[in-house]
Design an enzyme around this catalytic site. Structure first.
Site, PDB file in Angstrom:
ATOM      1  N   CYS A 161       1.070  -0.855   0.086  1.00  0.00           N
ATOM      2  CA  CYS A 161       0.307   0.054  -0.050  1.00  0.00           C
ATOM      3  C   CYS A 161       0.953   1.668   0.040  1.00  0.00           C
ATOM      4  O   CYS A 161       1.759   1.507   0.630  1.00  0.00           O
ATOM      5  CB  CYS A 161      -1.170  -0.280   1.036  1.00  0.00           C
ATOM      6  SG  CYS A 161      -1.991   1.428   1.581  1.00  0.00           S
ATOM      7  N   CYS A 178      -0.487   3.772  -6.882  1.00  0.00           N
ATOM      8  CA  CYS A 178      -1.646   2.817  -6.180  1.00  0.00           C
ATOM      9  C   CYS A 178      -1.923   1.439  -6.531  1.00  0.00           C
ATOM     10  O   CYS A 178      -1.636   1.019  -7.455  1.00  0.00           O
ATOM     11  CB  CYS A 178      -2.670   3.425  -5.770  1.00  0.00           C
ATOM     12  SG  CYS A 178      -4.348   2.428  -4.823  1.00  0.00           S
TER      13      CYS A 178
END
Length: 277
Positions: free
Chosen positions: A79, A191
Site C-alpha cells: 500500500c 496505488c
C-alpha cells in the site's frame, strides 16, 4: 505441542487497505510460486487515501503485530499510502521482522525507465500529499520532473472489481489528463489498486508512455532479500495463499476472484480493534 515450522517455510505477509495489494501478491506469487502468503487487508477502514497519515500509521502498526503473531518471515507493505505513513519505521527496521514498502522499488524503476526525466505519478490523495514519490524518485534521478495526480475514483472502482469498460475508461482519461498534459514518458501506478486496470490505463496513455508497476519491482527486491538471508522456500509445490480482512471475507473473495482468479485459497475475518469504525 506447537508444530515447528522451518524459517524458509514461514509465510510472507502482505498488507493493504483493501484489494489493491493483490497486484503485489500476484507479482510475488508469479516470481516465487513456492512461497506461502498471508494477505491481510483493512477493509473496515478503506480507503486509506483520504485519512490522516498518522491514523494510517497506527493501523499499520497493529497489522505488524498481527504478522508477528502469524510467524511471518517478511512483510510487504503493499500500500503506497501506508508506506508513506510509516516510511521512517521501515527505514529504521523498527519491527521484529523485516518489512519493506512499494515506493522505493517503484521510484527506482521509474527513474531508470524514463528517457526524458518527465515522470507522472497516479496515486491516492494521501500519497500525493506526502510527497514521497517525488522525493524518492529524485534520490535516484536528481533532475527528474515529477507530476502527481490523485485518482480516488479509480481506487474505488478497482476495490469494487470494476476494472474495464467505457465508464472506467472515461474516468481514467479524466484522472490522467493533467499528467499527460505535462508530456511525461513514464507513469508510476502509485496505488496498488491501479495495476488491476493497467490495460485500460496503457490504452489511454498510449505506447509512448511506459507504465511502472511498483509491485513487480518489489517482488524482485523481496526475492533478492530472501535469497541473501537464506529464507527462500525450497518447496515443493505452490505455497498456500490465505487472506484475512477486517471486513466481510465473503465479499473480499468475490472481488478477489474477479481480480486474481484462483489466487486466494481462503479468506477469514480478523478483529484487531476493540471497536472498529
Amino acid at each position: 505441542m506447537t508444530q515447528y515450522i522451518p524459517d524458509t517455510q514461514r509465510p510472507i505477509g502482505l498488507f493493504d487497505s483493501g484489494e489493491g495489494g493483490l497486484t503485489v501478491a500476484r507479482a510475488v506469487a508469479d516470481l516465487l510460486p513456492q512461497e506461502n502468503l498471508i494477505y491481510a487487508c483493512d477493509t473496515a477502514h478503506f480507503p486509506y487515501g483520504p485519512r490522516p497519515l498518522a491514523e494510517v500509521r497506527a493501523f499499520f502498526r497493529r497489522f505488524m503485530e498481527f504478522f508477528v503473531e502469524q510467524n511471518c518471515k517478511l512483510v510487504i507493505v503493499a500500500c503506497n499510502t501506508a508506506t508513506a505513513a510509516a516510511i521512517d519505521l521501515l527505514l529504521a527496521d523498527a519491527f521484529p521482522i523485516p518489512a519493506l514498502g512499494v515506493v522505493q522499488p517503484g521510484a527506482a524503476m521509474a527513474a531508470e525507465a524514463s528517457v526524458t526525466g518527465r515522470i507522472g505519478v497516479a496515486a491516492t490523495q494521501g500519497t500525493c500529499d506526502s510527497g514521497i514519490y517525488p522525493q524518492t524518485i529524485r534520490l535516484f534521478r536528481p533532475d527528474a520532473y515529477v507530476v502527481q495526480q490523485a485518482c480516488p475514483i479509480l481506487v474505488i472502482r478497482a476495490e469494487e472489481g470494476v476494472i474495464s469498460g467505457p465508464e472506467v475508461r472515461r474516468e481514467v482519461e479524466r484522472c490522467l489528463a493533467p499528467i499527460l498534459a505535462e508530456r511525461v514518458d513514464t507513469l508510476v501506478l502509485g496505488c496498488t489498486h491501479f495495476p488491476h486496470m493497467a490495460k485500460v490505463i496503457q490504452d489511454v496513455v498510449g505506447p509512448a508512455v511506459r507504465l511502472v508497476d511498483p509491485g513487480k519491482a518489489t517482488a524482485v527486491q523481496v526475492a533478492d532479500l530472501l535469497r541473501r538471508r537464506g529464507l527462500l522456500n525450497p518447496g515443493p509445490g505452490p505455497g498456500q495463499r490465505r487472506a484475512f480482512t477486517t471486513g466481510d471475507p465473503q465479499r473480499f473473495l468475490e472481488v478477489a476472484c474477479r481480480l486474481w482468479p484462483g489466487g486466494v485459497d481462503a479468506a477469514a475475518h480478523i478483529h484487531l480493534w476493540s471497536q472498529q469504525e
